[in-house]
Design a protein around this motif. Structure first.
Motif, PDB file in Angstrom:
ATOM      1  N   ARG A   1      13.109  -0.484   7.379  1.00 58.46           N
ATOM      2  CA  ARG A   1      12.616  -1.454   8.354  1.00 58.46           C
ATOM      3  C   ARG A   1      11.117  -1.332   8.568  1.00 58.46           C
ATOM      4  O   ARG A   1      10.457  -2.281   8.943  1.00 58.46           O
ATOM      5  N   LEU A   2      10.597  -0.126   8.329  1.00 62.04           N
ATOM      6  CA  LEU A   2       9.201   0.145   8.623  1.00 62.04           C
ATOM      7  C   LEU A   2       8.605   0.938   7.475  1.00 62.04           C
ATOM      8  O   LEU A   2       9.183   1.929   7.039  1.00 62.04           O
ATOM      9  N   GLU A   3       7.474   0.492   6.972  1.00 56.29           N
ATOM     10  CA  GLU A   3       6.764   1.238   5.933  1.00 56.29           C
ATOM     11  C   GLU A   3       6.171   2.480   6.572  1.00 56.29           C
ATOM     12  O   GLU A   3       5.264   2.385   7.402  1.00 56.29           O
ATOM     13  N   LEU A   4       6.681   3.652   6.219  1.00 54.70           N
ATOM     14  CA  LEU A   4       6.262   4.871   6.887  1.00 54.70           C
ATOM     15  C   LEU A   4       4.808   5.231   6.622  1.00 54.70           C
ATOM     16  O   LEU A   4       4.159   5.838   7.464  1.00 54.70           O
TER      17      LEU A   4
ATOM     18  N   GLU B   1       2.470   3.186   6.574  1.00 56.09           N
ATOM     19  CA  GLU B   1       1.645   2.249   7.329  1.00 56.09           C
ATOM     20  C   GLU B   1       1.816   2.411   8.837  1.00 56.09           C
ATOM     21  O   GLU B   1       1.186   1.704   9.609  1.00 56.09           O
ATOM     22  N   ALA B   2       2.702   3.325   9.258  1.00 55.95           N
ATOM     23  CA  ALA B   2       2.981   3.516  10.676  1.00 55.95           C
ATOM     24  C   ALA B   2       2.458   4.870  11.134  1.00 55.95           C
ATOM     25  O   ALA B   2       2.418   5.828  10.367  1.00 55.95           O
ATOM     26  N   SER B   3       2.076   4.923  12.392  1.00 58.55           N
ATOM     27  CA  SER B   3       1.616   6.202  12.950  1.00 58.55           C
ATOM     28  C   SER B   3       2.831   7.064  13.290  1.00 58.55           C
ATOM     29  O   SER B   3       3.960   6.568  13.389  1.00 58.55           O
TER      30      SER B   3
END
Length: 141
Positions: A126-129, A131-133
């Motif tokens: 679900r989330l590009e790791l 690109e995430a903090s």
């Protein structure tokens, strides 16, 4: 000699180019077919206890598997060091293993058993790791 490269999993464009270059540089008059498979895995670990983050860490593993067909026999070798020298050593080892195993052969293979295949796989998320903090990722927990 017929050569194929297959099974690119999570490689960067530069690594893909280098893998093709490496494949072209591997030489053995005995190898009828050569395959290189580069795998890179990046894993992020998150520990959350009672709703509070305790630790965040990242590990990275990568390697190259070499597959050869010599006198109708497949053999494999691998290295976790993606340098030309290490891949060449793995290649030489795979050729040697194929030669030694032919005395115990049950079947003689041809290059038809390994058609050219090429691809890339990234697991669904679900989330590009990358690109995430860490805070955004911890909020998921």
């Amino acid at each position: 000699m017929s050569s194929a490269v297959h099974g690119y999993f999570h490689t960067t464009p530069g690594a893909l180019k280098d893998l093709h270059k490496t494949l072209r540089s591997l030489k053995s008059p005995k190898a009828e077919w050569i395959s290189l498979r580069h795998v890179k895995e990046v894993t992020q670990y998150r520990v959350v206890r009672d709703g509070r983050p305790e630790s965040n860490s990242t590990s990275e593993d990568q390697g190259v598997m070499v597959e050869v067909l010599v006198d109708g026999h497949f053999a494999y070798s691998a290295t976790n060091n993606p340098t030309l020298e290490s891949i060449q050593l793995a290649f030489n080892n795979a050729v040697m293993l194929a030669e030694r195993s032919k005395d115990y052969s049950l079947y003689t293979f041809t290059i038809k058993e390994r058609p050219k295949a090429q691809g890339e796989y990234r697991s669904p998320r679900r989330l590009e790791l990358d690109e995430a903090s860490a805070g955004e990722i911890n909020d998921l927990f």
